[in-house]
Design a protein around this motif. Sequence first.
Motif, PDB file in Angstrom:
ATOM      1  N   ASN A 225      -4.450   0.548   5.897  1.00 41.26           N
ATOM      2  CA  ASN A 225      -4.540  -0.905   6.450  1.00 41.26           C
ATOM      3  C   ASN A 225      -4.553  -1.567   5.018  1.00 41.26           C
ATOM      4  O   ASN A 225      -4.824  -2.940   5.250  1.00 41.26           O
ATOM      5  CB  ASN A 225      -5.691  -1.020   7.193  1.00 41.26           C
ATOM      6  CG  ASN A 225      -7.052  -0.875   6.655  1.00 41.26           C
ATOM      7  OD1 ASN A 225      -7.368  -0.498   5.369  1.00 41.26           O
ATOM      8  ND2 ASN A 225      -8.281  -0.824   7.359  1.00 41.26           N
ATOM      9  N   ASN A 226      -4.350  -1.271   4.074  1.00 37.18           N
ATOM     10  CA  ASN A 226      -3.992  -2.002   2.911  1.00 37.18           C
ATOM     11  C   ASN A 226      -2.305  -2.242   2.504  1.00 37.18           C
ATOM     12  O   ASN A 226      -1.956  -2.638   1.431  1.00 37.18           O
ATOM     13  CB  ASN A 226      -4.695  -1.594   1.731  1.00 37.18           C
ATOM     14  CG  ASN A 226      -6.179  -1.873   1.707  1.00 37.18           C
ATOM     15  OD1 ASN A 226      -6.508  -2.844   2.522  1.00 37.18           O
ATOM     16  ND2 ASN A 226      -7.039  -1.119   0.980  1.00 37.18           N
ATOM     17  N   ASP A 241      -4.954  -6.191  -0.734  1.00 38.71           N
ATOM     18  CA  ASP A 241      -6.198  -5.742  -1.117  1.00 38.71           C
ATOM     19  C   ASP A 241      -6.291  -5.163  -2.661  1.00 38.71           C
ATOM     20  O   ASP A 241      -6.224  -3.958  -2.996  1.00 38.71           O
ATOM     21  CB  ASP A 241      -6.663  -4.546  -0.184  1.00 38.71           C
ATOM     22  CG  ASP A 241      -8.160  -4.309  -0.312  1.00 38.71           C
ATOM     23  OD1 ASP A 241      -8.832  -5.202  -1.144  1.00 38.71           O
ATOM     24  OD2 ASP A 241      -8.653  -3.886   0.768  1.00 38.71           O
TER      25      ASP A 241
HETATM   26 MG    MG Z   1      -8.533  -3.656   2.961  1.00 42.89          MG
END
Ligand code: MG
Length: 367
Positions: A225-226, A241
Amino acid sequence: GDAQCGKIREAIDLLSFEGEPISWERYGSGHINDTFRLVCRDGEKEHLYILQRINHEIFTDPVSLMRNIAGVTSFLREKIIAQGGDPYRETLNIVKSRDGKDYVTDSDGNYWRGYLFISGATCFDKVRNPDDFYQSGKAFGHFQRQLAEYPAEELTETIVNFHNTPVRLETFKKAVEEDVCGRAHLVEEEIKFVMDRADEAGAAMNMLKEGTLPLRVTHNDTKLNNIMIDDVTGEALCIIDLDTIMPGLSIFDFGDSIRFGANTADEDEPDVSLVSLSLPLYEIYTKGFLEGCQGSLTQAERDMLPMGAKLMTFECGVRFLTDFLQGDTYFRISRENHNLDRTRTQFALVADMEKKWADMEAIVCKY
Ligand code: MG
Ligand code: ADP
Ligand code: MG
């Protein structure tokens, strides 16, 4: 809450967003920072932004952290433009403050930053299929390649000794000696497992010192999810991120991804017989990573990839065991022996890698 609402307003007014701020809402599923999606209107035109309050309890030096991000993203920006790519979608873009800084502070001493919102792309929390893992490998390999000429030594180590395994081992040995909870006798086998591998655990850092492995820019939070995946092409578009970008070894990012992504069991699975290295998943990630790197790794780095996977897994297990010995003060636990279960999964994975070592090396040679 309302208090934070007032602070958001302060931050918004200090940042150079285009148009009038219309609305903002909490956004995404990150666990570290407070993230908001901000809509601004400028006549007919809408501008979308990400607004984040940096977690300054975890990141105690937000100024250096933002200097790292600004340095890396402006370097990426130039590269992407030179390659004919889209610099607004393929890297994060910092929205400066009205007085030209990369962040602002509110009257409570919180640090805030703005990014252009990347549209038409999604962050997934869970690997849906092996192709996601492949895309992830490719994205982080590409990240290595794009930053291969970046002067990594100029980055601040925002979390000092993050992957310095010998230093982690010293902390571990001290925890065993002090044995503040009287738990050492429960984990004699695990302590032996660590000590049997203590010399090997220093190999990568020694190679860095000797100059055999180059210092690289590492991301250090290579979760799925980055990565933003393009909604149309299904391919990785942008790595986000960047809070933990630091100087380090390329094998750290590779190794940590294998550690959490190619394990057949959960990180805290109590039944260690379920733990193993999935060679198909290892292969898919390795293929993606090396394709993404496009030859930018040295031969020594390639040779050390399997060791990177083992080292990151070993180090993680050592940290869990250290925390178990120190009374579970760092990693949050939700049951008795939680950190011990986590230790055992990591060490079972290390042991399985040792069994599959020849296959792991052969797979690197294939790509
Ligand atoms: Mg993140
Ligand atoms: P955390 O450190 O809390 O995980 P992230 O920087 O990963 O914070 O942001 C949290 C989520 O916000 C991401 O997973 C993503 O969904 C979304 N996000 C962050 N930056 C952007 C951006 N520039 N454009 C679109 N979405 C973003
Ligand atoms: Mg983060």
